[in-house]
Design an enzyme around this catalytic site. Structure first.
Site, short mmCIF file in Angstrom:
data_model
loop_
_atom_site.label_atom_id
_atom_site.label_comp_id
_atom_site.label_asym_id
_atom_site.label_seq_id
_atom_site.Cartn_x
_atom_site.Cartn_y
_atom_site.Cartn_z
N LEU A 185 43.99 1.87 3.90
CA LEU A 185 42.82 1.97 4.76
C LEU A 185 42.69 3.35 5.40
O LEU A 185 43.62 3.83 6.02
CB LEU A 185 42.97 0.91 5.87
CG LEU A 185 41.83 0.85 6.87
CD1 LEU A 185 40.61 0.23 6.25
CD2 LEU A 185 42.27 0.09 8.11
N ASP A 186 41.54 3.96 5.29
CA ASP A 186 41.24 5.23 5.94
C ASP A 186 42.12 6.39 5.46
O ASP A 186 42.17 7.43 6.10
CB ASP A 186 41.34 5.13 7.47
CG ASP A 186 40.17 4.34 8.05
OD1 ASP A 186 39.26 3.98 7.28
OD2 ASP A 186 40.18 4.08 9.25
#
Lengths: 290, 290, 290, 290
Positions: free
Chosen positions: C234-235
């Protein structure tokens, strides 16, 4: 004794901060008027109109400032003490005395020396201290004393003590111009004056060694630099200034580091200028820059 | 009646400018203190400590502001008239009424309408006027009245008169959001409120028609936009804000124009925001933006 | 069937990447010449002349492109397979189909819809999907289908399955325009097309909830935004574009968030544009943007 | 003889421009492949697919480049002459020889000397020529010859002739680092190598003397700098690079000039770097910068 700056003759700067209370600005400006001074610039800010913190910077012009400086200080103490404010009055024509600590990198060091020589920085530079000797000749060519204090081995206390001894009483603030030694808590306490640092910064952050290599691997498009006051939490002190530069995939980690160096010197020189002009007020872990 | 902005309830903004004189800040802040108000932000600047011009913006919080507003105004008039100052007191919770004049281009128009809807601009928008109809549906979808006033033929006086009639008494300032008609001196006089314009700008300047084509031919690397107050000297009024964007050889004149449009809407929205917040003081042909 | 972009008629884009080997550019350009096409732009980059990775983007013009497209593809397969290259040929006049996933915030969503309507983005937008309904009316006013797929409770698998079903076969890439749901690894796998995200970023980084509040407390002077491809981390996926805006002490955390929103929409729109133009090549965890 | 740059050993750069024709890129890359070289970077651009101009920069690596350099040149001549192309092949490990012309201002001059010493600029600097003597000591401290050629009185031809004599055969390009003398058309012709200049630039432009004072009066918010090749139309030659810095009302014309100087040195150093790396192709009155 530092040379006075004639362009700023008779100009004073007063910095005040503390708990916000009604009537503060009026009390201070009335005092300035009573002393026959004229306000040149006044910036005031409260971070919360109810129970917040109060910050003020006021520059005023008073003919024969030197003659009334102590009287002004006494009057300010009497006026501001009841309010519980922290304050400082400075004569802007007296340049602050700045020491520079450096290591092998010269980009920040030389940029500061050269801006100083051009008259861009209202400071005097009584000394440069480095744990290396490679910049000695350059520094001395600017007519500035250079002291070499090596810092080898795990115990830095002797080197730090020597630096503190050189600085004591001789400087108003210290700039770490890519000084690549971790300073102890004791040093920060003993040096007794503000210490300004510069370091690279990235979006997102890359912790640990080789940040440019990591940034390259992640394909960042911006690299930056942050200048801050040094506190006991290394690299976590109040930020004074930041900036970034664009990079792209075609640049090597070395190219990115070079571009980063250019951002570092620009950011550090602005932080130094603003500190020297008494524009920066520290509050908790942040700054107000007027 | 415009909706009040609750976040700014009881917050007043006072703008003062005129010939600098000792004691001005003290007199004003004493007055504010007497009225039991607390200063939130104060910015003051004199362009020359001896015989220069004085500029001040002060935001203060006074419980029950509306009840004492007229009393404050009367007191300010009494205090400031002897100094020969121009001043204005506004209740920041009352949004300024902004009319937008547009033509076929919608980039600046829609950006303003959307920022307004998001609550980014402390204004009300009583009307949009255009010499074209293509944006009517979009404007009305924001719940804002749209008036079509064509402007054909060499004589614009009828159209201008109609616009002035719509605006009269209903707006506090006018924004030309890429309104592609040259306004007459009479219009500027008759409209009676500040008019803000946006136009492209280049380094170096390219005068006359087809500026993007000329800029492309010269190989410029930056294109910009300038927002300014409209005066009788077309496009030569006091600048409020400017910005630039990078371009390169691979962009067509149309690409550059598109990028220019993005700079235009960003610059115009900042100029509008600062005007609406009473941050901009006009003086001669320039501005002080606090 | 999406409308063709006449300005880009007969223009093809070929992206190639893989292990660098001598003769690659020559082989590809000879092939293009054999097919009577004219190269408009060619960008090539090798990250290491010895044993590095090879990246190439070439745009070429071939009259009657549609008639020879499959023949070109077959020829490219024959030429590039021996080199072990990954490649893709696209007809630039066919807009990519982009789905937008959004939540309550509209700043990125509406900015994309406007730019699309103004012709700034070479995409079609077959659908907007949101886990809220507040933007439905706005989206539909652009003539674009809006689907509401709520996402409540800890188990998001039903909602994700519904989204995948809507997207399957209908879109070429997905943009998360401030879609405030964490997507599962399964979703990323099942969606089968590139997913572009936007998030705020800070120097230094502030992890966890309330980043603007933390940034305010640390007194940062810049806030930024990063657009990247979504991966299972994520990210942490490959960065496409980043930018920053200046902030200062006088801004509240809310003001900073507003300014951050403006950077987010600008950065996301550039990332979308470059992806839509086949300018971005993913490689490991970074991108080459030509 | 200039020191070779080991990091760029065996790396060649080929620049080609002229009328666009199908097959050009294929012919050139086939030639490079035949010579057993590997392409590192290739940038190609046509300003119009039909009848436009063609620009290409290709960097390639060829072991034992020096041994085959003339053979490569001969082969390129044979291949490119039929196409009517202008081209140039350079060995990137051979630094270009750069002369600097300066006057009293040292900001651009010293910035170039430092960057050169730090290895940021792939050039050698055989001489600095100034019409003043104030920078002599600084220049020589870098180990670089300094020549003083005064330029008094209305007739500059003797001074120009002396400069041309010093430069002839010794330099590959000339940088005007705030050289405050207008050069004659004859000088531009006789010097026979590219000449790069830097000057301030403003939005809008302020023509004639005292531009900073005029900019201050108009209240500009940005000041800039432009670096360009010198042509017979003074300050109107093809632009290489531009940039800007923000200014505000609190800055004096002198402050703005100081900030302008910082932009000037940054812009000039980028223009010099790109020229030295053969990234800039002149075409008509503009440039393509790869």
């Amino acid at each position: 004794m530092p040379t006075h700056n004639e362009a700023l003759r008779d100009q004073a700067c007063l910095i005040i901060h503390g708990p916000d209370q009604p009537g503060l600005v009026a009390a201070v400006t009335a005092l300035i008027t009573r002393h026959k001074a004229n306000i040149v610039t006044l910036d005031q800010y409260s971070d919360n109109p109810e129970g917040g913190a109060f910050f003020q910077r006021v520059v005023f012009h008073r003919p024969e400032l030197a003659a009334v400086f102590h009287e002004l200080e006494a009057d300010l103490a009497e006026t501001l003490t009841p309010y519980g404010m922290t304050w400082k009055l400075t004569d802007q024509s007296v340049p602050k005395r700045m020491a520079i600590l450096a290591s092998t990198s010269d980009h920040c060091l030389l940029d500061l020396l050269w801006r100083h020589r051009r008259g861009e920085l209202p400071v005097s530079i009584p000394m440069v201290i480095s744990n290396h000797t490679n910049t000695a000749e350059d520094v001395r060519s600017f007519g500035i004393p250079f002291f070499h204090i090596p810092s080898q081995g795990p115990d830095k206390s002797a080197a730090e003590a020597e630096i503190v001894k050189l600085l004591a009483g001789n400087v108003d603030f210290v700039v770490l111009a890519r000084y690549m030694q971790i300073l102890s808590d004791d040093f920060i306490t003993n040096v007794g004056v503000p210490v300004i640092n510069i370091h690279h910064s990235f979006l997102p952050a890359f912790i640990g060694a080789g940040p440019y290599k990591k940034a390259k691997e992640r394909g960042v498009k911006l690299i930056g630099a942050t200048s801050h006051y040094v506190t006991k939490d290394l690299d976590e002190g109040p930020i004074i200034e930041q900036d970034v530069a664009r990079v792209d995939h075609s640049m090597t980690a070395a190219d990115m580091q070079q571009r980063g160096a250019n951002v570092e010197r620009a950011v550090l020189s602005r932080a130094v200028l603003w500190h020297a002009q008494d524009r920066v007020i520290r509050h908790g872990n942040h700054t107000v820059v007027f």
